[in-house]
Write a protein that holds these residues in place. Structure first.
Motif, PDB file in Angstrom:
ATOM      1  N   GLN A   1       0.839  -1.209   0.000  1.00 25.85           N
ATOM      2  CA  GLN A   1       0.000   0.000   0.000  1.00 25.85           C
ATOM      3  C   GLN A   1       0.868   1.251   0.000  1.00 25.85           C
ATOM      4  O   GLN A   1       0.587   2.228  -0.699  1.00 25.85           O
ATOM      5  CB  GLN A   1      -0.915   0.012   1.232  1.00 25.85           C
ATOM      6  CG  GLN A   1      -2.049  -1.019   1.177  1.00 25.85           C
ATOM      7  CD  GLN A   1      -2.970  -0.914   2.368  1.00 25.85           C
ATOM      8  OE1 GLN A   1      -2.571  -0.418   3.422  1.00 25.85           O
ATOM      9  NE2 GLN A   1      -4.202  -1.357   2.211  1.00 25.85           N
ATOM     10  N   VAL A   2       1.911   1.201   0.811  1.00 26.64           N
ATOM     11  CA  VAL A   2       2.791   2.367   0.918  1.00 26.64           C
ATOM     12  C   VAL A   2       3.524   2.605  -0.411  1.00 26.64           C
ATOM     13  O   VAL A   2       3.639   3.746  -0.880  1.00 26.64           O
ATOM     14  CB  VAL A   2       3.771   2.188   2.101  1.00 26.64           C
ATOM     15  CG1 VAL A   2       4.934   3.160   2.012  1.00 26.64           C
ATOM     16  CG2 VAL A   2       3.021   2.367   3.426  1.00 26.64           C
ATOM     17  N   ASP A   3       3.979   1.515  -1.044  1.00 28.30           N
ATOM     18  CA  ASP A   3       4.636   1.655  -2.363  1.00 28.30           C
ATOM     19  C   ASP A   3       3.699   2.326  -3.364  1.00 28.30           C
ATOM     20  O   ASP A   3       4.079   3.245  -4.082  1.00 28.30           O
ATOM     21  CB  ASP A   3       5.038   0.270  -2.898  1.00 28.30           C
ATOM     22  CG  ASP A   3       6.283  -0.271  -2.218  1.00 28.30           C
ATOM     23  OD1 ASP A   3       7.080   0.545  -1.687  1.00 28.30           O
ATOM     24  OD2 ASP A   3       6.463  -1.503  -2.191  1.00 28.30           O
ATOM     25  N   ARG A   4       2.472   1.844  -3.385  1.00 22.35           N
ATOM     26  CA  ARG A   4       1.486   2.391  -4.319  1.00 22.35           C
ATOM     27  C   ARG A   4       1.191   3.861  -3.988  1.00 22.35           C
ATOM     28  O   ARG A   4       1.041   4.692  -4.893  1.00 22.35           O
ATOM     29  CB  ARG A   4       0.215   1.534  -4.237  1.00 22.35           C
ATOM     30  CG  ARG A   4      -0.900   1.969  -5.144  1.00 22.35           C
ATOM     31  CD  ARG A   4      -0.656   1.594  -6.594  1.00 22.35           C
ATOM     32  NE  ARG A   4      -1.757   2.060  -7.429  1.00 22.35           N
ATOM     33  CZ  ARG A   4      -1.610   2.716  -8.559  1.00 22.35           C
ATOM     34  NH1 ARG A   4      -0.395   2.969  -9.047  1.00 22.35           N
ATOM     35  NH2 ARG A   4      -2.652   3.118  -9.254  1.00 22.35           N
ATOM     36  N   ALA A   5       1.116   4.162  -2.691  1.00 23.84           N
ATOM     37  CA  ALA A   5       0.837   5.541  -2.268  1.00 23.84           C
ATOM     38  C   ALA A   5       1.962   6.476  -2.726  1.00 23.84           C
ATOM     39  O   ALA A   5       1.707   7.566  -3.244  1.00 23.84           O
ATOM     40  CB  ALA A   5       0.656   5.608  -0.753  1.00 23.84           C
ATOM     41  N   ILE A   6       3.195   6.020  -2.559  1.00 24.17           N
ATOM     42  CA  ILE A   6       4.340   6.845  -2.985  1.00 24.17           C
ATOM     43  C   ILE A   6       4.244   7.126  -4.479  1.00 24.17           C
ATOM     44  O   ILE A   6       4.403   8.269  -4.943  1.00 24.17           O
ATOM     45  CB  ILE A   6       5.671   6.132  -2.636  1.00 24.17           C
ATOM     46  CG1 ILE A   6       5.850   6.043  -1.110  1.00 24.17           C
ATOM     47  CG2 ILE A   6       6.864   6.852  -3.278  1.00 24.17           C
ATOM     48  CD1 ILE A   6       6.980   5.118  -0.662  1.00 24.17           C
ATOM     49  N   GLU A   7       3.937   6.071  -5.215  1.00 19.78           N
ATOM     50  CA  GLU A   7       3.815   6.182  -6.667  1.00 19.78           C
ATOM     51  C   GLU A   7       2.727   7.186  -7.054  1.00 19.78           C
ATOM     52  O   GLU A   7       2.942   8.075  -7.891  1.00 19.78           O
ATOM     53  CB  GLU A   7       3.456   4.781  -7.173  1.00 19.78           C
ATOM     54  CG  GLU A   7       3.655   4.515  -8.643  1.00 19.78           C
ATOM     55  CD  GLU A   7       3.220   3.067  -8.957  1.00 19.78           C
ATOM     56  OE1 GLU A   7       2.591   2.864 -10.007  1.00 19.78           O
ATOM     57  OE2 GLU A   7       3.455   2.167  -8.119  1.00 19.78           O
ATOM     58  N   LEU A   8       1.559   7.054  -6.427  1.00 23.25           N
ATOM     59  CA  LEU A   8       0.437   7.930  -6.761  1.00 23.25           C
ATOM     60  C   LEU A   8       0.710   9.381  -6.395  1.00 23.25           C
ATOM     61  O   LEU A   8       0.373  10.301  -7.147  1.00 23.25           O
ATOM     62  CB  LEU A   8      -0.838   7.445  -6.047  1.00 23.25           C
ATOM     63  CG  LEU A   8      -1.480   6.171  -6.621  1.00 23.25           C
ATOM     64  CD1 LEU A   8      -2.543   5.629  -5.675  1.00 23.25           C
ATOM     65  CD2 LEU A   8      -2.092   6.465  -7.998  1.00 23.25           C
ATOM     66  N   ILE A   9       1.331   9.580  -5.236  1.00 21.90           N
ATOM     67  CA  ILE A   9       1.639  10.956  -4.811  1.00 21.90           C
ATOM     68  C   ILE A   9       2.686  11.564  -5.745  1.00 21.90           C
ATOM     69  O   ILE A   9       2.559  12.720  -6.195  1.00 21.90           O
ATOM     70  CB  ILE A   9       2.162  10.973  -3.342  1.00 21.90           C
ATOM     71  CG1 ILE A   9       1.081  10.501  -2.367  1.00 21.90           C
ATOM     72  CG2 ILE A   9       2.696  12.352  -2.961  1.00 21.90           C
ATOM     73  CD1 ILE A   9      -0.022  11.470  -2.092  1.00 21.90           C
ATOM     74  N   ALA A  10       3.695  10.779  -6.081  1.00 27.26           N
ATOM     75  CA  ALA A  10       4.749  11.284  -6.970  1.00 27.26           C
ATOM     76  C   ALA A  10       4.156  11.620  -8.340  1.00 27.26           C
ATOM     77  O   ALA A  10       4.460  12.683  -8.918  1.00 27.26           O
ATOM     78  CB  ALA A  10       5.870  10.249  -7.099  1.00 27.26           C
TER      79      ALA A  10
END
Lengths: 427, 427
Positions: B410-419
């Motif tokens: 989830q955190v990986d995906r969140a980083i990706e989406l925010i970036a």
């Protein structure tokens, strides 16, 4: 040993449909309406849908329904919040900006200006929206009439006001368990600001003349609070026909969740919150919305609205069957109380030929209510004293209250167990 | 589209074990402890067992835990109930018999007389049970210190007291989001009666020096209220080690039910109820006990007590991974706030290279918190202003808060989406 539950006026189990309605909100739709996501907004819409369900049951507009944490909080908010709200409205200047902000968050339709007396003038079943209280000086503590049959939370809120100089006068009930409109009317004074009269008594089941009392009070500019927690789900309740300005609702009294409740606050009436924090519920209640409880209350309200009159008839038949069975099997040694008054269809207050608590211990399969304490007097004792029963009689009186799941079989068995217990004790 | 929930400081889903624990109390064991039946008494025992669970989590005695309808009510009871309780105790004569009766119902061990200073004198981790407030004159409104980082309900309760003449002084936070003990100490006056300091800030995650502040306050006879609603379930909390006199708990912040909460009230401290009615919860809260909510809170507390330190380590690792990922993927365009302060293991307040609400709209799969309103300022805005962030900075700041179900994926995906969102917006 399976229990036969005959104490539905105290609390009820949650209906299956209520549990089902709440279920999605525990773990899936657990967000709060204030959160910044479409899912959270959908939950906010569910909350408003639940409010509509409660409003439909009560016969009012959704924006006139404020969710609370239960009937006790609703009664406290109605009484303490009103006094504060009226005082603020009468120009007290030192209320904090915080509270002014809260009231700004209310929908425009909630404001006094939008009350529509024209619409109501010719409709008898509509409340007359008296703009009572406006001319009165709420800055100075005044006079409050409270029926002696009220719930402890109404008496407690009134006693709180007494600490601030308010004069609280108790209106006595007659021997039939009714506080009539004349009893209120004869006690109205120029400084009377509020009258509190429940709709149905939990112990005696008597239905109070709220509409007549409200008319008498309104004609003198006095506001009316009605604790209807024992009536919803048992008889149809239309708050506009009752003409009360505030009406309290408790979820766990009609198969909704514990910790759920609401208060009808008539459009145009200005209340203040009694707990402080973020402005939620039109500025009247802070704290994270208890979404599952509100959804559950909405579901219970919808269910009650669908079947309240059917249920009422069924319960009346079952109650009469129960009463007749008890009286005949006890060889006329039982005395039904308040028989001549209009009563809830599910409630029986009856004096038995034996000590109630000993009967209770003997008939362990049954759950019903007896007087438990005379200092401080419990609810049963207070109601029975109000209708001038002696302590001896109170000690022999029980309250049975039937519910939607009560059956003829259960009632037959209850009659048998009570008769056996009385028989054993009399030997 | 599945949602990635990163807003656990706002609210949490109920844990499966919490739902399971509550389930029997909805329809089967639905009675109230006050009912006259063995089943009802068993339910009363379950309620006390739940209280023991909460007490074990908080590190206090069960009779020091009062169940409430949530954290907001706990904060209101702690502050408003204390002022009333101390006033009553200081000999005000016109409190109603009703309230005196309520306090009579408390267990003897709750009374001041039973406080045991001898036992505690040589145990550093025990509170010193200062009998503060006794000599002070609570009849006359005094001075109250409130950290500027407090929750709206603490500020609201304090603002309520200001209406009655109390002088409420705000204690500012430093740039690291800490209100330190010296900031409180330097503001203590002879008429200071109470200080309010939260344990953890919901927005910044900063952990406040409650123990040091309590020691400084107690040495001047000042009582301390601590809103620990954001700390329970995230870090171990021992109320005795904190030395606060009252500590608030909110169930829905750590996987318990909404509408559940409690307040630790130190043995010997005299509070009055803030809602009125039947004497329940040691006379401090009226209304039918919300048994399922209390059972659920007890279950959440037991779960948190079992795994709080493990969870704390896991969350710290995940939070650091999240922070590092964000900062590196945003090419150092992100600023982590309050990095030098002790913080909750799950909370990230971070300024992003882009407008927060536009990022939120672009990354719709994520749920996180941004500033929503500056008049009145919401919780995020208030906390960020307290650490002197500019409005421009506040508009670019988000709060992520992780939970027990947050994962690396989830955190990986969140980083990706925010970036991605920041990248899109910057073009």
């Amino acid at each position: 040993m399976s229990v036969i539950y005959l104490d539905f006026n105290r609390t009820t189990p949650m209906a299956p449909s209520v549990v089902e309605a709440m279920k999605p909100y525990w773990q899936t739709h657990f967000m709060l309406p204030g959160q910044e996501h479409a899912h959270a907004q959908a939950i906010g819409e569910s909350l408003e849908h639940a409010r509509e369900g409660v409003a439909a049951l009560a016969g009012c507009e959704p924006f006139e329904i404020v969710f609370t944490g239960g009937g006790t909080e609703a009664n406290n908010l109605g009484i303490l919040g009103l006094v504060d709200g009226q005082r603020q409205r009468n120009g007290r200047a030192d209320f904090s900006q915080r509270q002014l902000q809260s009231s700004r968050l209310r929908p425009a339709s909630y404001d006094t200006q939008s009350a529509t007396p024209d619409r109501d003038a010719n409709q008898d079943d509509q409340p007359r929206h008296p703009e009572v209280g406006n001319d009165a000086n709420w800055q100075v503590p005044g006079h409050i009439l409270v029926s002696e049959l009220e719930h402890e939370s109404v008496l407690g809120a009134a006693a709180r006001l007494a600490q601030f100089g308010w004069d609280i006068e108790t209106v006595p009930a007659d021997k039939n368990g009714i506080c009539d409109a004349e009893a209120f009317e004869s006690r109205l004074r120029d400084d009377t600001r509020l009258a509190c009269l429940q709709l149905a008594n939990p112990v005696l089941g008597t239905i109070q003349p709220v509409r007549e009392t409200a008319d008498a009070c309104h004609s003198r500019g006095v506001l009316v609070h009605c604790d209807a927690t024992q009536a919803f789900g048992k008889i149809p309740v239309d708050v506009k026909a009752l003409r009360a300005d505030m009406v309290s609702i408790s979820g766990h009294k009609f198969y909704g969740p514990k910790g759920s409740g609401a208060i009808y606050v008539r459009r145009g009436l200005h209340l203040c919150p009694i707990l402080f924090g973020e402005a939620r519920e039109m500025g009247l209640r802070p704290g994270a919305e208890n979404i599952p409880a509100c959804i559950g209350l909405g579901a219970a309200a919808s269910m009650a609205a669908r079947c309240a009159s059917d249920v009422s008839d069924t319960l009346t038949d079952l109650r009469n069957y129960f009463c007749n069975g008890l009286i005949s099997s006890l060889s006329n040694g039982a005395v039904l109380l308040c028989e001549d008054a209009a009563r809830l269809p599910n409630t029986i207050a009856i004096e038995l030929p034996g000590e109630a608590r000993r009967i209770q211990r003997a008939a362990r399969q049954l759950v019903f209510a007896t007087a438990q304490s005379d200092s401080p007097p419990d609810e049963i004792t207070r109601a029975l004293r109000a209708i001038q029963r002696t302590d001896y009689q109170i000690g022999r009186t029980v309250r049975f209250s039937l519910g939607w799941t009560s059956s003829h079989d259960q009632v037959d068995r209850a009659i048998e167990l009570i008769a056996d217990a009385c028989d054993t004790l009399s030997r």
